[in-house]
Design an enzyme around this catalytic site. Structure first.
Site, PDB file in Angstrom:
ATOM      1  N   ARG A 169       0.763  -1.300  -0.125  1.00 42.36           N
ATOM      2  CA  ARG A 169       0.110   0.106   0.150  1.00 42.36           C
ATOM      3  C   ARG A 169       0.944   1.183  -0.072  1.00 42.36           C
ATOM      4  O   ARG A 169       0.538   2.253  -0.518  1.00 42.36           O
ATOM      5  CB  ARG A 169      -0.992  -0.086   1.125  1.00 42.36           C
ATOM      6  N   GLY A 170       2.117   1.401   0.587  1.00 45.84           N
ATOM      7  CA  GLY A 170       3.037   2.373   0.804  1.00 45.84           C
ATOM      8  C   GLY A 170       3.246   3.030  -0.629  1.00 45.84           C
ATOM      9  O   GLY A 170       3.274   4.224  -0.726  1.00 45.84           O
TER      10      GLY A 170
END
Length: 314
Positions: free
Chosen positions: A252-253
């Site tokens: 997700r980062g």
């Protein structure tokens, strides 16, 4: 008939007059421009103006205070349920919850989110991520499409969030301690604001309102321009490599990094995302996804983190 009494000004310092906290303000603005970022988590000690900035931003960007979720909120209050007074009269009438109210007003604020029951935090983050609130409880079966911004604040000295919940917040920023000069400006600004609140007509407040309206127009223009901002292949690779350099947990980062960099480019009126945009938002998107941060370590982004990614940006 006598004239109605003037409505008193809301005693929240205007957003344009908040001293310092540049990272905090930028994260809120990027999440406004690109709601798919998934919310902002603000960490910091007591008295660092976390709540003040959030409320000031809501007033500037949406014209009203955010919907605030209390720590002791029940499932009924958050998700909606049956109206108690109506039930006592033998009537079945549904009552909207705070999430639907946030959909109407545009922003949900969760103060001390680390003290809220994990299952409620998870539900809120699910709704922000999917845009759907599905309720299956106590005779209610409904799915509602909701959209709102999410901001949570926490004091890490009072406990943390589980890693799974940390990761669900798109951006994370730390409310900064002010240096002596900034503290001095903050004191004088607050004293001036308190004096101006007592006046029926205030040039100072009017000027602050004009500044806020100008910023809101700029943010709305950036939001409209966002889909046209180009994210080139090399920018996507840069986001992925940066996430790898800090050993970001999950994937997700790097996606949030790209989304936030795109929002920053739109805010600056750029046609495409440049490496400098990625570099500026990296700490926001990755600080809480480093292994040490997810397991009780510091959320600070320091020189060691900068050193890991420095060569990627020349």
């Amino acid at each position: 008939m006598s004239e109605p009494a003037p409505v008193p000004a809301i005693p929240i310092l205007p957003y344009s007059r908040v001293v310092g906290q540049d990272d905090l303000k930028l994260a809120l603005e990027l999440n406004f421009i690109a709601p798919r970022i998934g919310g902002v988590l603000i960490t910091g000690q007591r008295g660092t103006a976390k709540s003040t900035v959030v409320r000031a931003f809501a007033l500037m960007s949406r014209g009203e205070l955010p919907v605030t979720l209390p720590i002791n909120a029940t499932d009924d209050r958050v998700l909606g349920g049956w109206e108690l007074d109506a039930l006592m009269r033998g009537e079945a009438r549904e009552q909207s919850g705070l999430l639907e109210e946030a959909h109407e007003k545009g922003l949900l604020y969760v103060d001390e989110v680390n003290l809220l029951d994990d299952h409620l935090v998870n539900i809120i983050l699910d709704v922000v991520s999917t845009g759907v609130l599905s309720v299956q409880r106590e005779g209610i079966a409904a799915a509602r499409h909701l959209s709102f911004g999410l901001v949570g604040t926490m004091n890490p000295e009072e406990g943390g969030l589980r890693p799974q919940l940390l990761d669900r917040f798109g951006l994370m920023v730390t409310a900064a301690e002010l240096d002596t000069e900034a503290r001095h400006r903050m004191i004088m600004t607050v004293l001036t604001f308190e004096e101006e609140l007592a006046k029926e007509e205030s040039v100072w407040r009017a000027d602050a309102g004009t500044e806020g309206a100008t910023l809101r127009s700029a943010l709305l223009a950036a939001k409209a321009a966002l889909p046209e901002v180009e994210v080139a292949e090399e920018i996507g690779r840069l986001c992925a490599e940066a996430a790898g350099r800090v050993s970001a947990v999950g994937h997700r980062g790097e996606l949030v990094t790209a989304q936030a960099a795109r929002a920053l480019a739109a805010k600056e009126g750029a046609a495409r995302v440049e490496p400098g945009h990625v570099r500026r938002v990296l700490p926001f998107a990755l600080r809480h996804r480093r292994p040490e941060s997810m397991h009780g370590g510091s959320f600070e982004w320091g020189p060691d983190d900068d050193a890991r990614v420095e060569d990627l940006f020349g």
